[in-house]
Design a protein around this motif. Structure first.
Motif, short mmCIF file in Angstrom:
data_model
loop_
_atom_site.label_atom_id
_atom_site.label_comp_id
_atom_site.label_asym_id
_atom_site.label_seq_id
_atom_site.Cartn_x
_atom_site.Cartn_y
_atom_site.Cartn_z
N VAL A 1 -3.91 -0.18 -3.86
CA VAL A 1 -3.19 -1.17 -4.67
C VAL A 1 -2.54 -0.44 -5.84
N ARG A 2 -1.45 -1.00 -6.32
CA ARG A 2 -0.80 -0.44 -7.50
C ARG A 2 -1.77 -0.54 -8.68
N GLU A 3 -1.62 0.36 -9.62
CA GLU A 3 -2.56 0.41 -10.74
C GLU A 3 -2.64 -0.94 -11.43
N LEU A 4 -3.83 -1.50 -11.48
CA LEU A 4 -4.03 -2.82 -12.06
C LEU A 4 -4.31 -2.72 -13.55
N PRO A 5 -3.80 -3.68 -14.33
CA PRO A 5 -4.11 -3.67 -15.77
C PRO A 5 -5.58 -4.00 -16.00
N LYS A 6 -6.12 -3.52 -17.10
CA LYS A 6 -7.49 -3.86 -17.46
C LYS A 6 -7.54 -5.32 -17.88
N ILE A 7 -8.64 -5.99 -17.52
CA ILE A 7 -8.76 -7.42 -17.80
C ILE A 7 -8.62 -7.70 -19.29
N GLU A 8 -9.19 -6.81 -20.12
CA GLU A 8 -9.11 -7.05 -21.56
C GLU A 8 -7.68 -6.97 -22.10
N ASN A 9 -6.78 -6.38 -21.32
CA ASN A 9 -5.37 -6.30 -21.74
C ASN A 9 -4.52 -7.44 -21.18
N LEU A 10 -5.14 -8.32 -20.40
CA LEU A 10 -4.42 -9.45 -19.82
C LEU A 10 -4.64 -10.70 -20.67
N PRO A 11 -3.59 -11.42 -21.00
CA PRO A 11 -3.77 -12.65 -21.78
C PRO A 11 -4.48 -13.71 -20.95
N ARG A 12 -5.40 -14.42 -21.57
CA ARG A 12 -6.09 -15.50 -20.86
C ARG A 12 -5.13 -16.67 -20.67
N PRO B 1 0.82 -1.23 0.00
CA PRO B 1 0.00 0.00 0.00
C PRO B 1 0.85 1.27 0.00
N ALA B 2 1.98 1.23 0.70
CA ALA B 2 2.87 2.40 0.72
C ALA B 2 3.41 2.69 -0.67
N VAL B 3 3.83 1.66 -1.37
CA VAL B 3 4.35 1.84 -2.73
C VAL B 3 3.25 2.36 -3.65
N ALA B 4 2.03 1.86 -3.47
CA ALA B 4 0.91 2.32 -4.30
C ALA B 4 0.65 3.81 -4.10
N ILE B 5 0.65 4.27 -2.85
CA ILE B 5 0.43 5.70 -2.58
C ILE B 5 1.59 6.52 -3.13
N ALA B 6 2.82 6.03 -2.94
CA ALA B 6 3.99 6.74 -3.46
C ALA B 6 3.93 6.89 -4.97
N GLU B 7 3.50 5.84 -5.66
CA GLU B 7 3.38 5.92 -7.12
C GLU B 7 2.31 6.92 -7.53
N SER B 8 1.22 7.01 -6.76
CA SER B 8 0.19 8.00 -7.05
C SER B 8 0.72 9.42 -6.86
N LEU B 9 1.55 9.62 -5.84
CA LEU B 9 2.17 10.93 -5.63
C LEU B 9 3.10 11.28 -6.79
N LYS B 10 3.83 10.27 -7.29
CA LYS B 10 4.71 10.50 -8.43
C LYS B 10 3.90 10.91 -9.66
N LYS B 11 2.77 10.25 -9.88
CA LYS B 11 1.91 10.60 -11.02
C LYS B 11 1.42 12.04 -10.91
N ALA B 12 1.26 12.49 -9.65
CA ALA B 12 0.78 13.85 -9.42
C ALA B 12 1.90 14.88 -9.48
N ALA C 1 -8.08 3.89 -4.67
CA ALA C 1 -7.83 4.32 -3.28
C ALA C 1 -6.50 5.05 -3.14
N ALA C 2 -5.45 4.56 -3.78
CA ALA C 2 -4.14 5.20 -3.68
C ALA C 2 -4.19 6.63 -4.22
N ASP C 3 -4.86 6.80 -5.35
CA ASP C 3 -4.98 8.15 -5.94
C ASP C 3 -5.79 9.08 -5.02
N GLN C 4 -6.85 8.55 -4.43
CA GLN C 4 -7.70 9.35 -3.55
C GLN C 4 -6.94 9.78 -2.29
N ILE C 5 -6.18 8.86 -1.73
CA ILE C 5 -5.38 9.18 -0.54
C ILE C 5 -4.32 10.23 -0.88
N ALA C 6 -3.64 10.02 -2.00
CA ALA C 6 -2.62 10.99 -2.43
C ALA C 6 -3.24 12.37 -2.63
#
Length: 357
Positions: free
Chosen positions: A165-176, A19-30, A344-349
């Motif tokens: 959570v770290r930004e998750l890929p969209k399901i349609e972009n994940l190989p089955r 969770p800490a890494v996820a928030i940190a990455e959101s801060l970096k995006k900002a 959640a990470a973006d909202q907290i950031a």
């Protein structure tokens, strides 16, 4: 205007670090560039964080629950840990501290609080950890994952945002995954990198029933330490793929119709962020039984069923009942999405940046 410096304090388990890494990455995006972490030498947090962020080492000491003798030296050791945290604060000169719990975070929070540096705390579990409960006395805001966790903190300082959570890929972009055969319902059973003995035992007992369901594809992650022994001892049905570890677990999660899992905070957050129905087996020896409390929150919301390790084995009955009921699965998926809060990470950031920048 001079950009603010952020210091993150976390460690002990991946559940505190991710969770800490996820928030940190959101801060970096900002646009925040000056972000560093503090944790123990040669630790999980150092391995997970060092490839991405600057890292300073501090000393930290755990509280031994129920052991008076082992805790006799705790005040001295904590004082020493706080002093090591002060050295990091002097070096980094942070403007803001973000702590996500575990005993590793407490010395930094205490040192920062005494130095009047703004502290923000994030709690992952439905039952708050000791470090966060103590640290909350210094906190400007506390972010929790559910209303159940609010009761451990001052209500005026607490906000419910879900688990970052770290930004998750969209399901349609994940190989089955190839193990999920076309035209079948898909079941993912995952107990973490070490596997989950309670889940593995119940799966073994159900293998003869599972073999009869050719319309269900099962991926069973048993844990690296159990893989060779299980494969040598048990005849695996054709519709079951046994794995030691899953490298691309998001692909397996994203394309699963149902997930069976432990109820650690980070894993739960990913399951909910993907909007997946689940059957949860809380780890029975988790501190303060927090995994069962986590699982019950999700069950209460209608997104999961819960079975304890020592309950009579009803795993496969639950699986078959759910996979044969599309309406129920859809209801559970909707409930999971409603409490998942993948942003959640973006909202907290955003809250922290609005207050401090």
């Amino acid at each position: 205007m001079k950009q603010k410096k952020f210091l993150f304090a976390c460690g002990g388990t991946g559940g505190h670090v991710f969770p800490a890494v996820a928030i940190a990455e959101s801060l970096k995006k900002a646009g925040i560039e000056n972000i560093s972490f503090a944790g123990r030498k040669d630790s999980m947090e150092s391995r997970l964080v060092k490839p991405y962020f600057e890292f300073d080492e501090i000393s930290a000491v755990p509280l031994h629950r129920g052991s008076f003798m082992q805790n006799l030296g705790l005040p001295y050791k904590l004082l020493k840990a706080v002093q090591s945290a002060k050295v990091v604060l002097k070096k980094r000169k942070p403007d803001v501290i973000v702590a996500t719990g575990g005993y590793v975070s407490l010395p930094v929070v205490i040192a920062a609080g005494r130095a009047k540096i703004p502290v923000y705390i994030q709690e992952q579990n439905a039952v708050a950890g000791v470090a966060n409960k103590i640290g909350s006395h210094y906190a400007k805001k506390i972010f929790v994952t559910s209303k159940d966790a609010q009761k451990f903190f001052p209500s005026t300082e607490t906000m419910v945002f879900g688990n970052p959570v770290r930004e998750l890929p969209k399901i349609e972009n994940l190989p089955r995954p190839k193990e999920y055969r076309d035209g079948t319902k898909t079941l993912l059973i995952v107990g973490g990198s070490q596997g989950a003995r309670g889940i593995n035992v119940k799966m073994e007992e159900a293998l003869s029933q599972i073999a009869e369901r050719k319309d269900i594809s099962v991926v069973w992650q048993v844990g690296a330490k159990n893989f060779d022994e299980i494969c040598a001892r048990i005849q695996i049905p054709e519709n079951v793929s046994v794995k030691a570890f899953l490298d691309n677990i998001y692909a397996y999660m994203g394309h699963a119709d149902l997930i069976v899992s432990r109820a650690g905070a980070s894993t739960l957050a990913e399951i909910l962020a993907f909007g997946k129905p689940s059957i949860l087996f809380p780890f029975p020896f988790a501190t303060a039984n927090h995994q069962e409390f986590n699982a019950r929150v999700v069950e209460k919301a209608g997104a999961a069923l819960v079975e304890l390790d020592n309950d009579p084995n009803d795993l496969w009955n639950k699986v078959q009942s759910l996979l044969s009921n599309a309406e129920k699965l859809n209801q559970m998926a909707s409930a999971a999405k409603s409490i998942g809060m993948p942003d959640a990470a973006d909202q907290i950031a955003k809250v922290i940046l609005e207050a401090e920048c």
